[in-house]
Write a protein that holds these residues in place. Structure first.
Motif, mmCIF file in Angstrom:
data_model
loop_
_atom_site.group_PDB
_atom_site.id
_atom_site.type_symbol
_atom_site.label_atom_id
_atom_site.label_comp_id
_atom_site.label_asym_id
_atom_site.label_seq_id
_atom_site.Cartn_x
_atom_site.Cartn_y
_atom_site.Cartn_z
ATOM 1 N N ALA A 21 8.223 1.950 -12.382
ATOM 2 C CA ALA A 21 9.814 2.778 -13.050
ATOM 3 C C ALA A 21 9.547 4.207 -12.210
ATOM 4 O O ALA A 21 10.986 4.409 -12.425
ATOM 5 C CB ALA A 21 9.203 3.022 -14.741
ATOM 6 N N THR A 22 8.868 5.035 -11.791
ATOM 7 C CA THR A 22 9.472 6.056 -11.050
ATOM 8 C C THR A 22 10.558 5.808 -9.915
ATOM 9 O O THR A 22 11.013 6.194 -9.180
ATOM 10 C CB THR A 22 8.093 6.136 -11.126
ATOM 11 N N LEU A 23 9.762 4.234 -8.873
ATOM 12 C CA LEU A 23 10.746 4.133 -7.963
ATOM 13 C C LEU A 23 11.717 3.495 -8.183
ATOM 14 O O LEU A 23 13.251 3.716 -7.376
ATOM 15 C CB LEU A 23 9.594 2.700 -7.272
ATOM 16 N N ASP A 24 12.145 2.452 -9.051
ATOM 17 C CA ASP A 24 12.976 2.224 -9.678
ATOM 18 C C ASP A 24 14.110 3.230 -10.395
ATOM 19 O O ASP A 24 14.504 3.283 -9.370
ATOM 20 C CB ASP A 24 13.189 1.384 -11.328
ATOM 21 N N SER A 25 13.431 4.410 -10.454
ATOM 22 C CA SER A 25 14.572 5.515 -10.584
ATOM 23 C C SER A 25 14.755 6.469 -9.601
ATOM 24 O O SER A 25 15.877 6.933 -9.014
ATOM 25 C CB SER A 25 13.631 6.083 -11.928
ATOM 26 N N ILE A 26 13.979 6.257 -8.508
ATOM 27 C CA ILE A 26 14.214 6.701 -7.141
ATOM 28 C C ILE A 26 15.462 6.420 -6.900
ATOM 29 O O ILE A 26 16.457 6.955 -5.758
ATOM 30 C CB ILE A 26 12.624 7.127 -6.221
ATOM 31 N N PRO A 31 22.632 6.864 -2.745
ATOM 32 C CA PRO A 31 23.876 6.322 -2.959
ATOM 33 C C PRO A 31 23.770 5.047 -3.007
ATOM 34 O O PRO A 31 24.925 3.741 -3.321
ATOM 35 C CB PRO A 31 24.869 6.803 -1.942
ATOM 36 N N THR A 32 23.643 4.021 -1.658
ATOM 37 C CA THR A 32 23.043 3.167 -2.061
ATOM 38 C C THR A 32 21.477 2.370 -2.043
ATOM 39 O O THR A 32 20.459 2.620 -1.343
ATOM 40 C CB THR A 32 23.149 2.020 -0.434
#
Length: 90
Positions: A21-26, A31-32
């Motif tokens: 979840a942390t990697l997904d939010s980062i 922008p890309t």
């Protein structure tokens, strides 16, 4: 090592749900987005980039030290997110 042996594996085999979840939010804040497919290899690349890996075209695969630095930084970020989302008492 698991990502090198089975790069198409599910990230849940190695990473915790909080780390994913942390990697997904980062990645969503960029922008890309870089995580186009949810594979273990793509998450390993994101972790290595947190540790300083530049992911240029002719760079060798990330080493243990870079991945270790990325994992410690990922844990720090995940801890900060968990503190920020707690409800205040009183």
């Amino acid at each position: 090592m698991s990502a090198r042996e089975k790069p198409e594996a599910e990230p849940e085999t190695i990473l915790t749900p909080a780390e994913i979840a942390t990697l997904d939010s980062i990645d969503a804040a960029r922008p890309t987005p870089r995580i186009l497919r949810r594979t273990l290899a793509s998450y390993l690349l994101q972790i290595a980039m947190l540790g300083g890996y530049l992911a240029r075209k002719h760079d060798p695969p990330p080493g243990n030290m870079v991945v270790w630095r990325g994992l410690t930084r990922l844990n720090d970020i995940a801890f900060g997110i968990s503190i920020g989302t707690r409800r205040q008492c009183g």
